[in-house]
Design a protein around this motif. Structure first.
Motif, short mmCIF file in Angstrom:
data_model
loop_
_atom_site.label_atom_id
_atom_site.label_comp_id
_atom_site.label_asym_id
_atom_site.label_seq_id
_atom_site.Cartn_x
_atom_site.Cartn_y
_atom_site.Cartn_z
N ARG A 1 37.61 34.89 41.27
CA ARG A 1 36.98 35.86 40.38
C ARG A 1 35.84 36.56 41.11
O ARG A 1 35.11 35.91 41.89
CB ARG A 1 36.42 35.19 39.11
N PRO B 1 36.32 20.22 28.29
CA PRO B 1 37.00 20.57 29.54
C PRO B 1 36.55 19.70 30.73
O PRO B 1 35.36 19.64 31.03
CB PRO B 1 36.60 22.03 29.77
N TYR C 1 33.82 28.49 40.07
CA TYR C 1 35.05 29.28 39.87
C TYR C 1 34.88 30.34 38.81
O TYR C 1 35.76 31.16 38.59
CB TYR C 1 36.22 28.35 39.45
N CYS C 2 33.74 30.36 38.11
CA CYS C 2 33.68 31.04 36.82
C CYS C 2 32.93 32.38 36.83
O CYS C 2 31.85 32.51 37.39
CB CYS C 2 33.05 30.12 35.79
N GLN D 1 38.33 19.86 33.90
CA GLN D 1 38.66 20.74 35.04
C GLN D 1 39.33 20.03 36.21
O GLN D 1 40.29 20.54 36.77
CB GLN D 1 37.43 21.52 35.57
N PHE E 1 45.47 25.65 34.12
CA PHE E 1 45.49 26.97 34.76
C PHE E 1 45.54 26.83 36.27
O PHE E 1 44.96 25.90 36.84
CB PHE E 1 44.20 27.74 34.41
N LYS E 2 46.22 27.81 36.91
CA LYS E 2 46.17 27.89 38.37
C LYS E 2 44.86 28.56 38.72
O LYS E 2 44.51 29.58 38.12
CB LYS E 2 47.31 28.78 38.88
N TYR E 3 44.15 28.01 39.70
CA TYR E 3 42.88 28.62 40.12
C TYR E 3 43.13 30.06 40.58
O TYR E 3 44.11 30.33 41.28
CB TYR E 3 42.25 27.81 41.27
N SER E 4 42.27 30.98 40.18
CA SER E 4 42.30 32.32 40.78
C SER E 4 40.87 32.76 41.11
O SER E 4 39.93 32.43 40.40
CB SER E 4 42.97 33.34 39.84
N ILE F 1 41.93 22.90 35.92
CA ILE F 1 42.26 23.94 36.90
C ILE F 1 42.99 23.25 38.06
O ILE F 1 42.47 22.27 38.60
CB ILE F 1 40.99 24.63 37.44
N ILE G 1 38.50 36.15 32.52
CA ILE G 1 38.32 34.75 32.92
C ILE G 1 39.24 34.36 34.08
O ILE G 1 38.84 33.63 34.96
CB ILE G 1 38.48 33.77 31.71
N ARG G 2 40.48 34.88 34.05
CA ARG G 2 41.39 34.61 35.16
C ARG G 2 42.01 35.93 35.61
O ARG G 2 42.05 36.89 34.85
CB ARG G 2 42.48 33.60 34.74
N ASP H 1 40.58 21.23 29.45
CA ASP H 1 41.07 22.27 30.37
C ASP H 1 41.14 21.67 31.77
O ASP H 1 40.28 20.88 32.16
CB ASP H 1 40.07 23.45 30.46
N1 5AD Z 1 40.70 30.18 37.73
C1 5AD Z 1 41.46 29.43 36.91
N2 5AD Z 1 41.02 28.97 35.72
C2 5AD Z 1 39.78 29.28 35.35
N3 5AD Z 1 39.07 28.99 34.24
C3 5AD Z 1 37.85 29.57 34.33
N4 5AD Z 1 37.76 30.23 35.49
C4 5AD Z 1 38.94 30.08 36.15
C5 5AD Z 1 39.44 30.53 37.38
N5 5AD Z 1 38.72 31.27 38.22
C6 5AD Z 1 39.57 28.13 33.16
C7 5AD Z 1 38.71 26.85 33.01
C8 5AD Z 1 37.96 27.14 31.73
C9 5AD Z 1 38.96 27.97 30.97
C10 5AD Z 1 38.41 28.75 29.84
O1 5AD Z 1 39.51 28.82 31.94
O2 5AD Z 1 39.58 25.76 32.86
O3 5AD Z 1 37.58 25.95 31.05
#
Ligand code: 5AD
Ligand code: SF4
Length: 459
Positions: A326, A250, A151-152, A252, A321-324, A292, A37-38, A290
């Motif tokens: 994928r 969530p 982002y997912c 986001q 969470f910090k965006y990363s 990001i 996921i990250r 959640d």
């Molecule tokens: N970067 C950071 N956080 C992410 N999530 C999902 N993909 C990413 C990403 N690329 C987080 C979202 C989601 C949780 C399970 O993980 O907040 O709801």
């Protein structure tokens, strides 16, 4: 989801007469179930696999396999990168795992199985797999996701959204209950759209059937996509006595501009409206979310809107969470990436802000009496050792709103530490901490209320 999948993997391996060992060095077979996921989760996989090289060298017969989302994503590339690996199996290959292991044992080959399908292959565990000492268990009700948030990685590694047959779900829960389980958490990437594609029951209908299962005390579910949160589901919190008063919803981001770039298909206004409806229908509902931070193009003003939303909603808890980037997810190709140190700062700001609300919410519970489902001895108790009859046992459980409560049974000295596992007990909250509550059983006898009408229910 990975906890549930790991259980399925373990059950499949029982057919081959494997049994679990807590000692890595003694294992004949090691399966690493992975999360993509990250970026950080994926990095952990490769550092763990690296550490297994020594074991394989000492015992060349040891079989090492990698499953889950990183396996699905990377496929045969992992075999190249990790020479001591025997098997890579994807998210739709769990039911084929026993065959793969058998092939490795007999043919001494390396295997990659990342084939996906649009149908759920149920595993037949009629002979085993339900013997559990746990009070609370996960049950997957659907796989995959069709939402493509930018982002997912999930749609790419878990495939198309597919719902499980309701009869299979219900019979699995019945069997779990027979083995002592009292709470289930239903799992799906977006449970609100359960059964829609297949024209099966809707999610609220499924909940009603599960609510009717005798012996089950509590139902939870995760995750709910805000765009699909229906009025019917909101009403379930009022109508279904076993449905816990907690929703993970969530958001986001608090900025409409960023929500659009994320392809979330709702605005902050729609989200806030749903929060209001939930609270108007179920006044004590706990809402978690959640966030990001540092999504590509997130300006300071967008981030301020996220902080503002957190202040407006006052969540019970938040995962941030910090965006990363994928692989395959389209945001990886967006420009305006946010520097790592800025993401770090924003993450800390979110966490600091939320900490105040989490603590404040917990504090309002001191002095109140909460119904707690007892899950076992508290962590602290486990460290001390098992209680004896001159010691008060410390137990742990959760409120309906999903807050952890550690407590002692004020009658233990007289009752000799009776088994409280799997019981719903009334606990008077004496103290609140930032991530847990502390209390004692309320009154002379533990106030137990179990199945409709019954005084108590011992698992
Ligand atoms: N970067 C950071 N956080 C992410 N999530 C999902 N993909 C990413 C990403 N690329 C987080 C979202 C989601 C949780 C399970 O993980 O907040 O709801
Ligand atoms: Fe990922 Fe969005 Fe699907 Fe959730 S709804 S799994 S964030 S694509």
């Amino acid at each position: 989801m990975n906890v549930y999948d790991s259980e399925q993997i373990a059950k499949g391996l029982e057919f081959l007469q494997y049994e679990m060992t807590p000692f890595l060095e003694k294992a004949d077979l090691i399966i690493v179930n992975t999360c993509a996921i990250r970026e950080k989760a994926e990095q952990k996989v490769f550092s763990f696999l690296g550490r297994l090289a020594g074991l394989k060298k000492k015992r060349p017969d040891l079989i090492i396999g990698v499953g889950g989302c990183v396996a699905q994503q990377e496929g045969a590339k992992i075999l190249e990168r990790v020479p001591h690996l025997d098997l890579v199996f994807g998210t739709h290959a769990i039911n084929r795992l026993p065959n793969a292991i058998q092939a490795i044992l007999t043919k001494k080959c390396r295997i990659v199985d990342t084939q996906m399908s649009d149908q759920i292959k149920e595993m037949d565990f009629s002979a085993n797999g339900y013997d559990t000492k746990e009070v609370s268990r996960f049950v997957t009700i659907m796989q995959g996701c069709d939402n493509y948030c930018t982002y997912c990685v999930v749609p790419y590694v878990r495939g198309r959204e597919t719902s499980r047959d309701p009869e299979k779900i219900i019979s699995e829960i019945r069997r779990l209950v027979q083995s002592g389980v009292r709470e289930v958490t239903l799992l799906g990437q977006n449970v609100n759209s359960y059964g829609m594609k297949e024209g099966l029951l809707t999610f609220p209908e499924l909940l009603r059937h599960i609510n009717d299962i005798d012996g089950l005390l509590r139902i939870r579910f995760t995750t709910s996509h805000p765009k699909d949160l229906s009025q019917d589901l909101i009403h379930s919190f009022k109508d279904l006595d076993k449905l816990c008063h907690h929703i993970h919803l969530p958001i986001q981001s608090g900025s409409n501009r960023i929500l659009k770039r994320m392809n979330r298909k709702y605005t902050r206004e729609i989200y806030l409206e749903k929060v209001d409806k939930l609270r108007n229908t179920c006044s004590d509902i706990a809402i978690t979310s959640d966030i990001i931070v540092g999504f590509p193009g997130e300006k300071r003003t967008d981030f301020q809107e996220t902080l503002d939303l957190i202040r407006t909603v006052e969540f019970d808890g938040l995962f941030a969470f910090k965006y990363s980037d994928r692989p395959n997810a389209s945001a990886a190709r967006f420009s305006d990436k946010i520097p790592e140190d800025e993401k770090k700062k924003r993450l800390q700001q979110v966490l600091d802000l939320q900490e105040q609300f989490t603590t404040r919410k917990n504090k309002t519970l001191t002095g109140s009496t909460q119904s707690v489902l007892v899950e076992g001895f508290s962590k602290k108790q486990n460290q001390i050792n098992k209680p004896n009859s001159s010691q008060n046992a410390q137990w742990t459980g959760r409120t309906s709103t999903n807050k952890i409560v550690n407590f002692y049974n004020s009658d233990d000295l007289k009752a000799g530490n009776e088994n409280m596992m799997g019981r719903l007990v009334n606990i008077k909250i004496l103290q609140a901490f930032s991530h847990s509550l502390w209390g004692k059983t309320n009154g002379k006898e533990p106030g137990c209320f179990g199945l409709r009408g019954e005084k108590s229910y011992v698992a």
